[in-house]
Design a protein around this motif. Sequence first.
Motif, PDB file in Angstrom:
ATOM      1  N   ALA A  25      16.768  18.748  39.401  1.00  0.00           N
ATOM      2  CA  ALA A  25      17.112  19.971  40.125  1.00  0.00           C
ATOM      3  C   ALA A  25      17.769  21.003  39.219  1.00  0.00           C
ATOM      4  O   ALA A  25      17.633  22.204  39.444  1.00  0.00           O
ATOM      5  CB  ALA A  25      18.040  19.635  41.293  1.00  0.00           C
ATOM      6  N   GLU A  26      18.455  20.549  38.182  1.00  0.00           N
ATOM      7  CA  GLU A  26      19.130  21.453  37.247  1.00  0.00           C
ATOM      8  C   GLU A  26      18.199  21.988  36.164  1.00  0.00           C
ATOM      9  O   GLU A  26      18.544  22.941  35.478  1.00  0.00           O
ATOM     10  CB  GLU A  26      20.297  20.726  36.570  1.00  0.00           C
ATOM     11  N   ASP A  27      17.031  21.370  36.008  1.00  0.00           N
ATOM     12  CA  ASP A  27      16.118  21.738  34.933  1.00  0.00           C
ATOM     13  C   ASP A  27      15.090  22.753  35.427  1.00  0.00           C
ATOM     14  O   ASP A  27      14.451  22.540  36.460  1.00  0.00           O
ATOM     15  CB  ASP A  27      15.415  20.483  34.408  1.00  0.00           C
ATOM     16  N   ALA A  28      14.926  23.829  34.686  1.00  0.00           N
ATOM     17  CA  ALA A  28      13.997  24.887  35.079  1.00  0.00           C
ATOM     18  C   ALA A  28      12.530  24.479  34.935  1.00  0.00           C
ATOM     19  O   ALA A  28      11.652  25.056  35.585  1.00  0.00           O
ATOM     20  CB  ALA A  28      14.260  26.137  34.241  1.00  0.00           C
ATOM     21  N   GLN A  29      12.243  23.476  34.123  1.00  0.00           N
ATOM     22  CA  GLN A  29      10.862  23.098  33.839  1.00  0.00           C
ATOM     23  C   GLN A  29      10.321  22.035  34.800  1.00  0.00           C
ATOM     24  O   GLN A  29       9.119  21.888  34.945  1.00  0.00           O
ATOM     25  CB  GLN A  29      10.755  22.578  32.392  1.00  0.00           C
ATOM     26  N   ALA A  43       2.881  16.958  38.705  1.00  0.00           N
ATOM     27  CA  ALA A  43       3.392  17.986  37.791  1.00  0.00           C
ATOM     28  C   ALA A  43       2.267  18.981  37.575  1.00  0.00           C
ATOM     29  O   ALA A  43       1.092  18.621  37.652  1.00  0.00           O
ATOM     30  CB  ALA A  43       3.811  17.362  36.464  1.00  0.00           C
ATOM     31  N   THR A  44       2.633  20.224  37.305  1.00  0.00           N
ATOM     32  CA  THR A  44       1.601  21.231  37.082  1.00  0.00           C
ATOM     33  C   THR A  44       1.111  21.271  35.641  1.00  0.00           C
ATOM     34  O   THR A  44       0.060  21.844  35.363  1.00  0.00           O
ATOM     35  CB  THR A  44       2.088  22.632  37.500  1.00  0.00           C
ATOM     36  N   THR A  45       1.882  20.666  34.717  1.00  0.00           N
ATOM     37  CA  THR A  45       1.483  20.623  33.308  1.00  0.00           C
ATOM     38  C   THR A  45       1.889  19.282  32.694  1.00  0.00           C
ATOM     39  O   THR A  45       2.771  18.583  33.211  1.00  0.00           O
ATOM     40  CB  THR A  45       2.171  21.736  32.488  1.00  0.00           C
ATOM     41  N   GLN A  46       1.266  18.961  31.571  1.00  0.00           N
ATOM     42  CA  GLN A  46       1.652  17.758  30.829  1.00  0.00           C
ATOM     43  C   GLN A  46       3.085  17.901  30.322  1.00  0.00           C
ATOM     44  O   GLN A  46       3.837  16.926  30.275  1.00  0.00           O
ATOM     45  CB  GLN A  46       0.694  17.512  29.662  1.00  0.00           C
ATOM     46  N   GLU A  70       5.576  19.363  31.810  1.00  0.00           N
ATOM     47  CA  GLU A  70       6.496  19.041  32.911  1.00  0.00           C
ATOM     48  C   GLU A  70       6.598  17.528  33.091  1.00  0.00           C
ATOM     49  O   GLU A  70       7.685  16.985  33.274  1.00  0.00           O
ATOM     50  CB  GLU A  70       6.033  19.697  34.214  1.00  0.00           C
ATOM     51  N   LYS A  71       5.455  16.844  33.028  1.00  0.00           N
ATOM     52  CA  LYS A  71       5.451  15.382  33.150  1.00  0.00           C
ATOM     53  C   LYS A  71       6.287  14.755  32.035  1.00  0.00           C
ATOM     54  O   LYS A  71       7.122  13.874  32.290  1.00  0.00           O
ATOM     55  CB  LYS A  71       4.006  14.860  33.084  1.00  0.00           C
ATOM     56  N   ASP A  72       6.071  15.210  30.814  1.00  0.00           N
ATOM     57  CA  ASP A  72       6.812  14.673  29.667  1.00  0.00           C
ATOM     58  C   ASP A  72       8.308  14.972  29.775  1.00  0.00           C
ATOM     59  O   ASP A  72       9.141  14.124  29.458  1.00  0.00           O
ATOM     60  CB  ASP A  72       6.257  15.243  28.360  1.00  0.00           C
ATOM     61  N   ARG A  73       8.643  16.170  30.226  1.00  0.00           N
ATOM     62  CA  ARG A  73      10.057  16.555  30.370  1.00  0.00           C
ATOM     63  C   ARG A  73      10.736  15.698  31.435  1.00  0.00           C
ATOM     64  O   ARG A  73      11.888  15.293  31.264  1.00  0.00           O
ATOM     65  CB  ARG A  73      10.158  18.048  30.723  1.00  0.00           C
ATOM     66  N   ALA A  74      10.056  15.403  32.519  1.00  0.00           N
ATOM     67  CA  ALA A  74      10.625  14.553  33.570  1.00  0.00           C
ATOM     68  C   ALA A  74      10.963  13.172  33.014  1.00  0.00           C
ATOM     69  O   ALA A  74      12.046  12.633  33.276  1.00  0.00           O
ATOM     70  CB  ALA A  74       9.655  14.439  34.739  1.00  0.00           C
ATOM     71  N   ALA A  75      10.067  12.603  32.219  1.00  0.00           N
ATOM     72  CA  ALA A  75      10.330  11.292  31.614  1.00  0.00           C
ATOM     73  C   ALA A  75      11.493  11.370  30.632  1.00  0.00           C
ATOM     74  O   ALA A  75      12.343  10.475  30.591  1.00  0.00           O
ATOM     75  CB  ALA A  75       9.074  10.778  30.917  1.00  0.00           C
ATOM     76  N   GLN A  76      11.549  12.444  29.871  1.00  0.00           N
ATOM     77  CA  GLN A  76      12.633  12.636  28.910  1.00  0.00           C
ATOM     78  C   GLN A  76      13.983  12.712  29.628  1.00  0.00           C
ATOM     79  O   GLN A  76      14.965  12.090  29.202  1.00  0.00           O
ATOM     80  CB  GLN A  76      12.381  13.917  28.107  1.00  0.00           C
ATOM     81  N   ILE A  89       3.517  10.038  37.032  1.00  0.00           N
ATOM     82  CA  ILE A  89       3.282  11.390  37.525  1.00  0.00           C
ATOM     83  C   ILE A  89       1.850  11.810  37.179  1.00  0.00           C
ATOM     84  O   ILE A  89       1.374  11.562  36.078  1.00  0.00           O
ATOM     85  CB  ILE A  89       4.293  12.378  36.893  1.00  0.00           C
ATOM     86  N   ILE A  90       1.195  12.437  38.130  1.00  0.00           N
ATOM     87  CA  ILE A  90      -0.161  12.940  37.929  1.00  0.00           C
ATOM     88  C   ILE A  90      -0.080  14.435  37.629  1.00  0.00           C
ATOM     89  O   ILE A  90       0.609  15.169  38.327  1.00  0.00           O
ATOM     90  CB  ILE A  90      -1.011  12.693  39.186  1.00  0.00           C
ATOM     91  N   VAL A  91      -0.781  14.856  36.584  1.00  0.00           N
ATOM     92  CA  VAL A  91      -0.834  16.281  36.240  1.00  0.00           C
ATOM     93  C   VAL A  91      -1.953  16.927  37.036  1.00  0.00           C
ATOM     94  O   VAL A  91      -3.110  16.519  36.951  1.00  0.00           O
ATOM     95  CB  VAL A  91      -1.056  16.494  34.725  1.00  0.00           C
ATOM     96  N   ARG A  92      -1.550  17.910  37.847  1.00  0.00           N
ATOM     97  CA  ARG A  92      -2.503  18.646  38.684  1.00  0.00           C
ATOM     98  C   ARG A  92      -2.107  20.110  38.624  1.00  0.00           C
ATOM     99  O   ARG A  92      -1.084  20.505  39.200  1.00  0.00           O
ATOM    100  CB  ARG A  92      -2.453  18.114  40.107  1.00  0.00           C
TER     101      ARG A  92
END
Length: 104
Positions: free
Chosen positions: A47-51, A72-75, A77-83, A98-101
């Motif tokens: 919630a605190e992350d803009a990406q 996620a809308t981009t790869q 975003e998916k990678d940032r969520a895992a990070q 997470i599925i990128v769509r």
Amino acid sequence: MKHILAASLIAVAALATTGCAVTSGQSTVGQYVDDATVATRVKARFAEDAQVSAMRIQVETLNGTVQLSGFATTQAEKDRAAQIARATPDVKEVRNNIIVRPAN
């Protein structure tokens, strides 16, 4: 700070409505509470992350292993969520389902 407070209130409400039931794979009520706390921390950081969209990504935790699902809308975003999940205290492992769509 508002996001952390809101996430904490959601976690408390979830615990109150489930009665702290221990689920399969969790040995104690304490482990259940620990896992709920980890999941809440991860969601609060989303919630605190803009990406990263905290609304499209679900977080489940079992014995310190965090499973991410949703869209996620981009790869990136998916990678940032895992990070973000990996950097959260008490996370032992992250499974990123997470599925990128792309957004329509």
